[in-house]
Design a protein around this motif. Structure first.
Motif, PDB file in Angstrom:
ATOM      1  N   ARG A  24       0.860  -1.177   0.000  1.00 22.25           N
ATOM      2  CA  ARG A  24       0.000   0.000   0.000  1.00 22.25           C
ATOM      3  C   ARG A  24       0.896   1.228   0.000  1.00 22.25           C
ATOM      4  O   ARG A  24       1.760   1.376   0.856  1.00 22.25           O
ATOM      5  CB  ARG A  24      -0.903  -0.015   1.225  1.00 22.25           C
ATOM      6  CG  ARG A  24      -1.817   1.164   1.313  1.00 22.25           C
ATOM      7  CD  ARG A  24      -2.708   1.061   2.559  1.00 22.25           C
ATOM      8  NE  ARG A  24      -4.025   1.502   2.232  1.00 22.25           N
ATOM      9  CZ  ARG A  24      -5.037   0.759   1.827  1.00 22.25           C
ATOM     10  NH1 ARG A  24      -4.887  -0.524   1.715  1.00 22.25           N
ATOM     11  NH2 ARG A  24      -6.203   1.261   1.552  1.00 22.25           N
ATOM     12  N   SER A  28      -3.116   4.037  -3.062  1.00 26.21           N
ATOM     13  CA  SER A  28      -3.092   2.930  -4.018  1.00 26.21           C
ATOM     14  C   SER A  28      -2.664   1.632  -3.335  1.00 26.21           C
ATOM     15  O   SER A  28      -1.916   1.625  -2.364  1.00 26.21           O
ATOM     16  CB  SER A  28      -2.178   3.241  -5.197  1.00 26.21           C
ATOM     17  OG  SER A  28      -0.837   3.097  -4.839  1.00 26.21           O
ATOM     18  N   GLN A  30      -1.461  -2.465  -4.332  1.00 28.57           N
ATOM     19  CA  GLN A  30      -1.049  -3.378  -5.392  1.00 28.57           C
ATOM     20  C   GLN A  30      -0.634  -4.722  -4.825  1.00 28.57           C
ATOM     21  O   GLN A  30      -0.154  -4.806  -3.704  1.00 28.57           O
ATOM     22  CB  GLN A  30       0.068  -2.786  -6.241  1.00 28.57           C
ATOM     23  CG  GLN A  30       1.388  -2.630  -5.547  1.00 28.57           C
ATOM     24  CD  GLN A  30       2.452  -2.038  -6.469  1.00 28.57           C
ATOM     25  OE1 GLN A  30       2.219  -1.810  -7.640  1.00 28.57           O
ATOM     26  NE2 GLN A  30       3.620  -1.795  -5.936  1.00 28.57           N
ATOM     27  N   GLN A  31      -0.854  -5.760  -5.607  1.00 34.18           N
ATOM     28  CA  GLN A  31      -0.402  -7.106  -5.271  1.00 34.18           C
ATOM     29  C   GLN A  31       0.897  -7.342  -6.032  1.00 34.18           C
ATOM     30  O   GLN A  31       0.994  -7.037  -7.217  1.00 34.18           O
ATOM     31  CB  GLN A  31      -1.425  -8.159  -5.722  1.00 34.18           C
ATOM     32  CG  GLN A  31      -2.675  -8.189  -4.911  1.00 34.18           C
ATOM     33  CD  GLN A  31      -2.450  -8.843  -3.551  1.00 34.18           C
ATOM     34  OE1 GLN A  31      -1.554  -9.655  -3.357  1.00 34.18           O
ATOM     35  NE2 GLN A  31      -3.275  -8.476  -2.601  1.00 34.18           N
ATOM     36  N   VAL A  32       1.895  -7.889  -5.351  1.00 32.15           N
ATOM     37  CA  VAL A  32       3.169  -8.210  -5.980  1.00 32.15           C
ATOM     38  C   VAL A  32       3.392  -9.713  -5.831  1.00 32.15           C
ATOM     39  O   VAL A  32       3.351 -10.252  -4.732  1.00 32.15           O
ATOM     40  CB  VAL A  32       4.338  -7.434  -5.330  1.00 32.15           C
ATOM     41  CG1 VAL A  32       5.658  -7.805  -5.986  1.00 32.15           C
ATOM     42  CG2 VAL A  32       4.092  -5.939  -5.409  1.00 32.15           C
ATOM     43  N   LYS A  49       3.435  -7.188 -10.872  1.00 31.88           N
ATOM     44  CA  LYS A  49       2.787  -6.180 -10.034  1.00 31.88           C
ATOM     45  C   LYS A  49       1.420  -5.884 -10.631  1.00 31.88           C
ATOM     46  O   LYS A  49       1.316  -5.479 -11.786  1.00 31.88           O
ATOM     47  CB  LYS A  49       3.609  -4.905  -9.970  1.00 31.88           C
ATOM     48  CG  LYS A  49       4.932  -5.090  -9.281  1.00 31.88           C
ATOM     49  CD  LYS A  49       5.710  -3.804  -9.237  1.00 31.88           C
ATOM     50  CE  LYS A  49       7.058  -4.030  -8.573  1.00 31.88           C
ATOM     51  NZ  LYS A  49       7.858  -2.804  -8.557  1.00 31.88           N
ATOM     52  N   LYS A  50       0.388  -6.098  -9.839  1.00 31.91           N
ATOM     53  CA  LYS A  50      -0.979  -5.908 -10.309  1.00 31.91           C
ATOM     54  C   LYS A  50      -1.623  -4.778  -9.522  1.00 31.91           C
ATOM     55  O   LYS A  50      -1.627  -4.789  -8.303  1.00 31.91           O
ATOM     56  CB  LYS A  50      -1.778  -7.194 -10.115  1.00 31.91           C
ATOM     57  CG  LYS A  50      -3.186  -7.106 -10.613  1.00 31.91           C
ATOM     58  CD  LYS A  50      -3.893  -8.428 -10.428  1.00 31.91           C
ATOM     59  CE  LYS A  50      -5.313  -8.308 -10.907  1.00 31.91           C
ATOM     60  NZ  LYS A  50      -6.043  -9.542 -10.705  1.00 31.91           N
ATOM     61  N   ARG A  51      -2.188  -3.822 -10.273  1.00 33.73           N
ATOM     62  CA  ARG A  51      -2.913  -2.733  -9.624  1.00 33.73           C
ATOM     63  C   ARG A  51      -3.958  -2.183 -10.582  1.00 33.73           C
ATOM     64  O   ARG A  51      -3.675  -1.992 -11.760  1.00 33.73           O
ATOM     65  CB  ARG A  51      -1.986  -1.637  -9.156  1.00 33.73           C
ATOM     66  CG  ARG A  51      -1.312  -0.868 -10.276  1.00 33.73           C
ATOM     67  CD  ARG A  51      -0.306   0.089  -9.706  1.00 33.73           C
ATOM     68  NE  ARG A  51       0.985  -0.516  -9.884  1.00 33.73           N
ATOM     69  CZ  ARG A  51       1.953   0.025 -10.583  1.00 33.73           C
ATOM     70  NH1 ARG A  51       1.823   1.201 -11.103  1.00 33.73           N
ATOM     71  NH2 ARG A  51       3.078  -0.594 -10.750  1.00 33.73           N
ATOM     72  N   LYS A  52      -5.140  -1.980 -10.085  1.00 33.98           N
ATOM     73  CA  LYS A  52      -6.242  -1.338 -10.821  1.00 33.98           C
ATOM     74  C   LYS A  52      -6.297  -1.671 -12.304  1.00 33.98           C
ATOM     75  O   LYS A  52      -6.201  -0.800 -13.156  1.00 33.98           O
ATOM     76  CB  LYS A  52      -6.186   0.171 -10.650  1.00 33.98           C
ATOM     77  CG  LYS A  52      -6.724   0.634  -9.341  1.00 33.98           C
ATOM     78  CD  LYS A  52      -6.980   2.106  -9.403  1.00 33.98           C
ATOM     79  CE  LYS A  52      -7.639   2.554  -8.114  1.00 33.98           C
ATOM     80  NZ  LYS A  52      -7.950   3.955  -8.142  1.00 33.98           N
TER      81      LYS A  52
END
Length: 87
Positions: A24, A28, A30-32, A49-52
């Motif tokens: 965090r 924002s 994100q998953q890593v 890295k995944k975000r939105k």
């Protein structure tokens, strides 16, 4: 372990997840994901890295890319993350 495709020598190319973390930064989130991409002979570390709705795929140089296209693997990993194949 997730099968992705076959390489030029008809060896299976796979992704094996080694770990994941949630980060965090401000508002924002994100998953890593950390894992290995390989064909049984050559392996390379991968960070996803995944975000939105977007996915960033990072990996180093490897002899694996002599047998399968780097861009094709990048697209497969991005699709896998968007379809939530990785848990």
């Amino acid at each position: 372990m997730i099968y992705l495709t076959n390489d030029a020598l008809d060896q299976a190319v796979y992704f094996e997840m080694r770990g994941r973390e949630a980060l965090r930064t401000g508002k924002s989130f994100q998953q890593v994901y950390h894992g290995l991409l390989g064909n049984g002979v050559h392996e390379v570390e991968v960070t996803l890295k995944k975000r939105k709705g977007s996915v960033e795929v990072a990996f180093g140089d490897s002899a694996l890319f002599c047998f399968v296209e780097e861009d094709a693997l990048r697209r497969m990993l991005e699709g896998m993350m968007k379809e939530k194949t990785v848990h």
